[in-house]
Design a protein around this motif. Structure first.
Motif, PDB file in Angstrom:
ATOM      1  N   GLY A 103       0.791  -1.230   0.000  1.00  0.00           N
ATOM      2  CA  GLY A 103       0.000   0.000   0.000  1.00  0.00           C
ATOM      3  C   GLY A 103       0.821   1.276   0.000  1.00  0.00           C
ATOM      4  O   GLY A 103       0.257   2.374   0.061  1.00  0.00           O
TER       5      GLY A 103
ATOM      6  N   PHE B   2      -5.058   4.370  -4.914  1.00  0.00           N
ATOM      7  CA  PHE B   2      -5.316   2.952  -5.148  1.00  0.00           C
ATOM      8  C   PHE B   2      -5.757   2.667  -6.577  1.00  0.00           C
ATOM      9  O   PHE B   2      -5.414   1.631  -7.155  1.00  0.00           O
ATOM     10  CB  PHE B   2      -6.374   2.434  -4.176  1.00  0.00           C
ATOM     11  CG  PHE B   2      -5.896   2.321  -2.742  1.00  0.00           C
ATOM     12  CD1 PHE B   2      -4.590   2.607  -2.396  1.00  0.00           C
ATOM     13  CD2 PHE B   2      -6.769   1.911  -1.746  1.00  0.00           C
ATOM     14  CE1 PHE B   2      -4.151   2.502  -1.077  1.00  0.00           C
ATOM     15  CE2 PHE B   2      -6.347   1.788  -0.428  1.00  0.00           C
ATOM     16  CZ  PHE B   2      -5.036   2.089  -0.094  1.00  0.00           C
TER      17      PHE B   2
ATOM     18  N   CYS C 222      -7.823  -1.123   5.525  1.00  0.00           N
ATOM     19  CA  CYS C 222      -6.612  -1.677   4.924  1.00  0.00           C
ATOM     20  C   CYS C 222      -6.696  -1.803   3.407  1.00  0.00           C
ATOM     21  O   CYS C 222      -7.747  -2.144   2.856  1.00  0.00           O
ATOM     22  CB  CYS C 222      -6.335  -3.062   5.528  1.00  0.00           C
ATOM     23  SG  CYS C 222      -4.739  -3.757   5.045  1.00  0.00           S
ATOM     24  N   HIS C 223      -5.553  -1.582   2.762  1.00  0.00           N
ATOM     25  CA  HIS C 223      -5.494  -1.710   1.308  1.00  0.00           C
ATOM     26  C   HIS C 223      -5.687  -3.148   0.854  1.00  0.00           C
ATOM     27  O   HIS C 223      -6.030  -3.387  -0.301  1.00  0.00           O
ATOM     28  CB  HIS C 223      -4.162  -1.174   0.784  1.00  0.00           C
ATOM     29  CG  HIS C 223      -3.026  -2.127   0.913  1.00  0.00           C
ATOM     30  ND1 HIS C 223      -2.389  -2.388   2.111  1.00  0.00           N
ATOM     31  CD2 HIS C 223      -2.414  -2.916  -0.012  1.00  0.00           C
ATOM     32  CE1 HIS C 223      -1.442  -3.277   1.912  1.00  0.00           C
ATOM     33  NE2 HIS C 223      -1.430  -3.607   0.641  1.00  0.00           N
TER      34      HIS C 223
ATOM     35  N   LEU D  43      -7.985  -2.231  -2.021  1.00  0.00           N
ATOM     36  CA  LEU D  43      -7.215  -2.271  -3.262  1.00  0.00           C
ATOM     37  C   LEU D  43      -7.185  -3.695  -3.826  1.00  0.00           C
ATOM     38  O   LEU D  43      -7.789  -3.980  -4.855  1.00  0.00           O
ATOM     39  CB  LEU D  43      -5.794  -1.752  -3.020  1.00  0.00           C
ATOM     40  CG  LEU D  43      -4.800  -1.871  -4.171  1.00  0.00           C
ATOM     41  CD1 LEU D  43      -5.285  -1.129  -5.406  1.00  0.00           C
ATOM     42  CD2 LEU D  43      -3.425  -1.357  -3.736  1.00  0.00           C
TER      43      LEU D  43
ATOM     44  N   ALA E  23     -10.716   4.986   0.625  1.00  0.00           N
ATOM     45  CA  ALA E  23      -9.287   4.838   0.371  1.00  0.00           C
ATOM     46  C   ALA E  23      -8.529   6.102   0.721  1.00  0.00           C
ATOM     47  O   ALA E  23      -7.442   6.060   1.310  1.00  0.00           O
ATOM     48  CB  ALA E  23      -9.046   4.448  -1.091  1.00  0.00           C
TER      49      ALA E  23
ATOM     50  N   ALA F  63      -5.471   5.540   3.170  1.00  0.00           N
ATOM     51  CA  ALA F  63      -4.266   5.270   2.390  1.00  0.00           C
ATOM     52  C   ALA F  63      -3.038   5.954   2.993  1.00  0.00           C
ATOM     53  O   ALA F  63      -3.136   6.964   3.709  1.00  0.00           O
ATOM     54  CB  ALA F  63      -4.461   5.727   0.941  1.00  0.00           C
TER      55      ALA F  63
END
Length: 202
Positions: A85, A100, A137-138, A142, A195, A199
């Protein structure tokens, strides 16, 4: 015992490929973390932390974790470069925040996804990062999003041992970001808004 036909084997492989899991190591003890993995039948951990170290939980540092997983007959792969990330490329940031959507379009990210989905043909794979809640969380916002959009059944292992599917995460996102109608553009907007809140910032 009659052997499975080739078609049945192919079908089983495709079914297995369709499910990919994620987990956050959070502040779990090593024993609890291994218990969560065992409860979900995980056979391989794909570490998607850009920096595979933890000051507060050294049991999850890359070398220590790899050794512990090996002892529990679980494979370990570091994919933080591909699926992490915190990208190294400045072009993958917008206003200093990891973007993302840009990251998901890179060749490196697609290579990481391919590695995961290829391994998932034979192993029950969990993407691992540090955050407890997948919405923070990514690995969810993502990687989980990209996997789901490519037809995979993404399931997030929670701290209590339960699971939540990516499609249910999307429902939570919509509820948290204005209760937008369940439409593709609304989902994308909810992902984008969430995000930007969680992020990595340079």
């Amino acid at each position: 015992m009659r052997a499975l036909s080739r078609e049945a084997v192919d079908s089983c492989s495709l079914l297995r490929m369709s499910a990919v899991f994620t987990i956050g190591h959070s502040n779990h003890s090593l024993a609890r973390f291994l218990e969560l993995l065992a409860g979900a039948g995980i056979e391989m951990v794909a570490d998607v932390r850009s920096a595979p170290v933890s000051r507060h939980a050294p049991q999850f540092n890359k070398a220590a974790l790899s050794k512990s997983l090996h002892g529990a007959a679980i494979s370990y792969a570091f994919l933080g470069r591909e699926l992490g990330g915190r990208p190294a490329d400045p072009a993958l940031y917008t206003d200093g925040i990891a973007d993302f959507e840009r990251m998901a379009r890179t060749t490196l990210f697609r290579e990481g996804l391919k590695r995961v989905t290829t391994d998932a043909l034979w192993l029950r794979v969990a993407l691992m990062c540090s955050e407890k809640d997948p919405l923070d969380c990514h690995r969810c916002l993502l990687a989980g999003r990209a996997l789901a959009e490519n037809g995979h059944d993404v399931r997030h292992i929670l701290a209590d041992g339960g699971m939540i599917a990516q499609k249910d995460i999307e429902s939570e996102l919509l509820a948290a970001h204005g209760g937008l109608a369940f439409e593709e553009d609304a989902v994308a907007a909810a992902y984008r808004e969430r995000a930007r809140k969680i992020a990595f910032r340079r």
